[in-house]
Design a protein around this motif. Structure first.
Motif, PDB file in Angstrom:
ATOM      1  N   ALA A  35       0.846  -1.195   0.000  1.00 15.53           N
ATOM      2  CA  ALA A  35       0.000   0.000   0.000  1.00 15.53           C
ATOM      3  C   ALA A  35       0.879   1.241   0.000  1.00 15.53           C
ATOM      4  N   LYS A  36       0.478   2.224  -0.781  1.00 14.10           N
ATOM      5  CA  LYS A  36       1.231   3.471  -0.871  1.00 14.10           C
ATOM      6  C   LYS A  36       0.261   4.637  -0.907  1.00 14.10           C
ATOM      7  N   LEU A  37       0.617   5.700  -0.234  1.00 12.94           N
ATOM      8  CA  LEU A  37      -0.125   6.955  -0.290  1.00 12.94           C
ATOM      9  C   LEU A  37       0.825   8.026  -0.807  1.00 12.94           C
ATOM     10  N   LYS A  38       0.304   8.889  -1.680  1.00  9.03           N
ATOM     11  CA  LYS A  38       1.147   9.947  -2.235  1.00  9.03           C
ATOM     12  C   LYS A  38       0.285  11.184  -2.466  1.00  9.03           C
ATOM     13  N   ASP A  39       0.752  12.314  -1.946  1.00  5.99           N
ATOM     14  CA  ASP A  39       0.035  13.564  -2.184  1.00  5.99           C
ATOM     15  C   ASP A  39       0.259  14.025  -3.616  1.00  5.99           C
ATOM     16  N   THR A  40      -0.835  14.376  -4.276  1.00  2.00           N
ATOM     17  CA  THR A  40      -0.783  14.905  -5.637  1.00  2.00           C
ATOM     18  C   THR A  40      -1.500  16.254  -5.639  1.00  2.00           C
ATOM     19  N   GLN A  41      -1.541  16.911  -6.785  1.00  2.00           N
ATOM     20  CA  GLN A  41      -2.249  18.188  -6.870  1.00  2.00           C
ATOM     21  C   GLN A  41      -3.748  18.015  -6.598  1.00  2.00           C
ATOM     22  N   GLY A  42      -4.286  16.865  -6.962  1.00  2.00           N
ATOM     23  CA  GLY A  42      -5.724  16.642  -6.781  1.00  2.00           C
ATOM     24  C   GLY A  42      -6.124  16.144  -5.409  1.00  2.00           C
ATOM     25  N   GLY A  43      -5.194  15.493  -4.715  1.00  2.00           N
ATOM     26  CA  GLY A  43      -5.530  14.935  -3.404  1.00  2.00           C
ATOM     27  C   GLY A  43      -4.577  13.827  -3.014  1.00  2.00           C
ATOM     28  N   CYS A  44      -5.061  12.931  -2.180  1.00  2.00           N
ATOM     29  CA  CYS A  44      -4.246  11.819  -1.695  1.00  2.00           C
ATOM     30  C   CYS A  44      -4.459  10.617  -2.609  1.00  2.00           C
ATOM     31  N   ALA A  45      -3.407  10.225  -3.301  1.00  2.00           N
ATOM     32  CA  ALA A  45      -3.483   9.065  -4.196  1.00  2.00           C
ATOM     33  C   ALA A  45      -3.181   7.805  -3.384  1.00  2.00           C
ATOM     34  N   CYS A  46      -4.066   6.849  -3.474  1.00  2.00           N
ATOM     35  CA  CYS A  46      -3.934   5.589  -2.735  1.00  2.00           C
ATOM     36  C   CYS A  46      -3.746   4.459  -3.738  1.00  2.00           C
ATOM     37  N   SER A  47      -2.781   3.612  -3.474  1.00  2.00           N
ATOM     38  CA  SER A  47      -2.610   2.442  -4.334  1.00  2.00           C
ATOM     39  C   SER A  47      -2.211   1.252  -3.477  1.00  2.00           C
ATOM     40  N   TYR A  48      -2.560   0.083  -3.944  1.00  2.00           N
ATOM     41  CA  TYR A  48      -2.168  -1.145  -3.272  1.00  2.00           C
ATOM     42  C   TYR A  48      -2.217  -2.276  -4.278  1.00  2.00           C
ATOM     43  N   THR A  49      -1.521  -3.340  -3.961  1.00  2.00           N
ATOM     44  CA  THR A  49      -1.450  -4.486  -4.854  1.00  2.00           C
ATOM     45  C   THR A  49      -2.357  -5.587  -4.329  1.00  2.00           C
ATOM     46  N   VAL A  50      -3.146  -6.159  -5.225  1.00  2.00           N
ATOM     47  CA  VAL A  50      -4.022  -7.274  -4.893  1.00  2.00           C
ATOM     48  C   VAL A  50      -3.457  -8.523  -5.555  1.00  2.00           C
ATOM     49  N   LYS A  51      -3.295  -9.571  -4.775  1.00  2.00           N
ATOM     50  CA  LYS A  51      -2.821 -10.844  -5.308  1.00  2.00           C
ATOM     51  C   LYS A  51      -3.928 -11.875  -5.157  1.00  2.00           C
ATOM     52  N   ASN A  52      -4.253 -12.551  -6.257  1.00  2.00           N
ATOM     53  CA  ASN A  52      -5.280 -13.586  -6.262  1.00  2.00           C
ATOM     54  C   ASN A  52      -4.697 -14.882  -5.709  1.00  2.00           C
ATOM     55  N   LEU A  53      -5.217 -15.350  -4.581  1.00  2.00           N
ATOM     56  CA  LEU A  53      -4.733 -16.578  -3.954  1.00  2.00           C
ATOM     57  C   LEU A  53      -5.611 -17.786  -4.283  1.00  2.00           C
ATOM     58  N   GLN A  54      -6.629 -17.594  -5.106  1.00  2.00           N
ATOM     59  CA  GLN A  54      -7.549 -18.667  -5.481  1.00  2.00           C
ATOM     60  C   GLN A  54      -7.102 -19.352  -6.771  1.00  2.00           C
ATOM     61  N   SER A  55      -7.735 -20.474  -7.070  1.00  2.00           N
ATOM     62  CA  SER A  55      -7.426 -21.189  -8.311  1.00  2.00           C
ATOM     63  C   SER A  55      -8.296 -20.707  -9.469  1.00  2.00           C
ATOM     64  N   SER A  56      -9.215 -19.792  -9.191  1.00  2.00           N
ATOM     65  CA  SER A  56     -10.092 -19.232 -10.215  1.00  2.00           C
ATOM     66  C   SER A  56      -9.735 -17.760 -10.425  1.00  2.00           C
ATOM     67  N   PRO A  57      -9.830 -17.228 -11.648  1.00  2.00           N
ATOM     68  CA  PRO A  57      -9.527 -15.820 -11.900  1.00  2.00           C
ATOM     69  C   PRO A  57     -10.502 -14.876 -11.184  1.00  2.00           C
ATOM     70  N   LEU A  58      -9.976 -13.773 -10.672  1.00  2.00           N
ATOM     71  CA  LEU A  58     -10.763 -12.733 -10.005  1.00  2.00           C
ATOM     72  C   LEU A  58     -11.287 -11.778 -11.065  1.00  2.00           C
ATOM     73  N   LYS A  59     -12.622 -11.615 -11.124  1.00  2.00           N
ATOM     74  CA  LYS A  59     -13.182 -10.756 -12.176  1.00  2.00           C
ATOM     75  C   LYS A  59     -13.696  -9.407 -11.677  1.00  2.00           C
ATOM     76  N   ARG A  60     -13.992  -9.279 -10.372  1.00  2.00           N
ATOM     77  CA  ARG A  60     -14.510  -8.004  -9.861  1.00  2.00           C
ATOM     78  C   ARG A  60     -14.099  -7.842  -8.403  1.00  2.00           C
ATOM     79  N   PHE A  61     -13.672  -6.615  -8.046  1.00  2.00           N
ATOM     80  CA  PHE A  61     -13.246  -6.340  -6.685  1.00  2.00           C
ATOM     81  C   PHE A  61     -13.572  -4.904  -6.308  1.00  2.00           C
ATOM     82  N   GLU A  62     -14.264  -4.716  -5.204  1.00  2.00           N
ATOM     83  CA  GLU A  62     -14.578  -3.396  -4.664  1.00  2.00           C
ATOM     84  C   GLU A  62     -14.304  -3.424  -3.168  1.00  2.00           C
ATOM     85  N   ALA A  63     -13.481  -2.492  -2.700  1.00  2.00           N
ATOM     86  CA  ALA A  63     -13.153  -2.422  -1.282  1.00  2.00           C
ATOM     87  C   ALA A  63     -13.250  -0.985  -0.802  1.00  2.00           C
ATOM     88  N   TYR A  64     -13.506  -0.840   0.475  1.00  2.00           N
ATOM     89  CA  TYR A  64     -13.559   0.473   1.104  1.00  2.00           C
ATOM     90  C   TYR A  64     -12.337   0.603   2.004  1.00  2.00           C
TER      91      TYR A  64
END
Length: 145
Positions: free
Chosen positions: A38-67
């Motif tokens: 996870a990384k946070l970086k201040d930009t001109q527009g606001g706080c940019a948030c990024s993180y890496t998601v790794k699929n640990l299942q044997s089936s492909p991940l098609k949709r993901f929404e998190a708060y």
């Protein structure tokens, strides 16, 4: 004889419920996704948030929404991932970086990040995951679980 039949009937009703509860508890403990880097970086527009998601299942991940919630000296705000529906699903053991920006917010000093909840997590085989199925690993930020 009636007591024996009544006892057998009661056991036949309770046993499947107990087995189902045990299976559900085991499923919720299985880690289906990992969130890392996870990384946070201040930009001109606001706080940019990024993180890496790794699929640990044997089936492909098609949709993901998190708060995702960020807390700093100025208060608390959500830096949610956009509602990701992947045209190319995340394959098993594959990772992908997701990002969004909390417009008008600053990341601040010493921010902490927490996964508030997962609202959608769908795999191509029809399975789903929720907040309990997410493993949060060393991300460089102080994740609050």
């Amino acid at each position: 004889m009636k007591r024996i039949l009544l006892a057998l009937f009661t056991v036949s009703l309770v046993a499947p419920t107990w087995v189902h509860a045990t299976e559900t508890a085991e499923q919720s403990e299985t880690k289906m996704l990992a969130i890392t880097e996870a990384k946070l970086k201040d930009t001109q527009g606001g706080c940019a948030c990024s993180y890496t998601v790794k699929n640990l299942q044997s089936s492909p991940l098609k949709r993901f929404e998190a708060y995702i919630t960020v807390k700093n000296e100025q208060g608390k705000f959500r830096c949610d991932a956009a509602h990701f529906s992947f045209s190319k699903p995340i394959q098993p053991n594959e990772s992908r970086t997701l990002s969004n920006e909390a417009y008008g917010k600053t990341c601040g000093k010493n921010p902490t990040v927490s996964l508030l909840m997962v609202s959608t997590c769908n795999y191509t085989d029809g399975s789903e995951c929720d907040t309990e199925n997410i493993e949060i690993t060393d991300s460089g930020l102080k994740w609050v679980e």
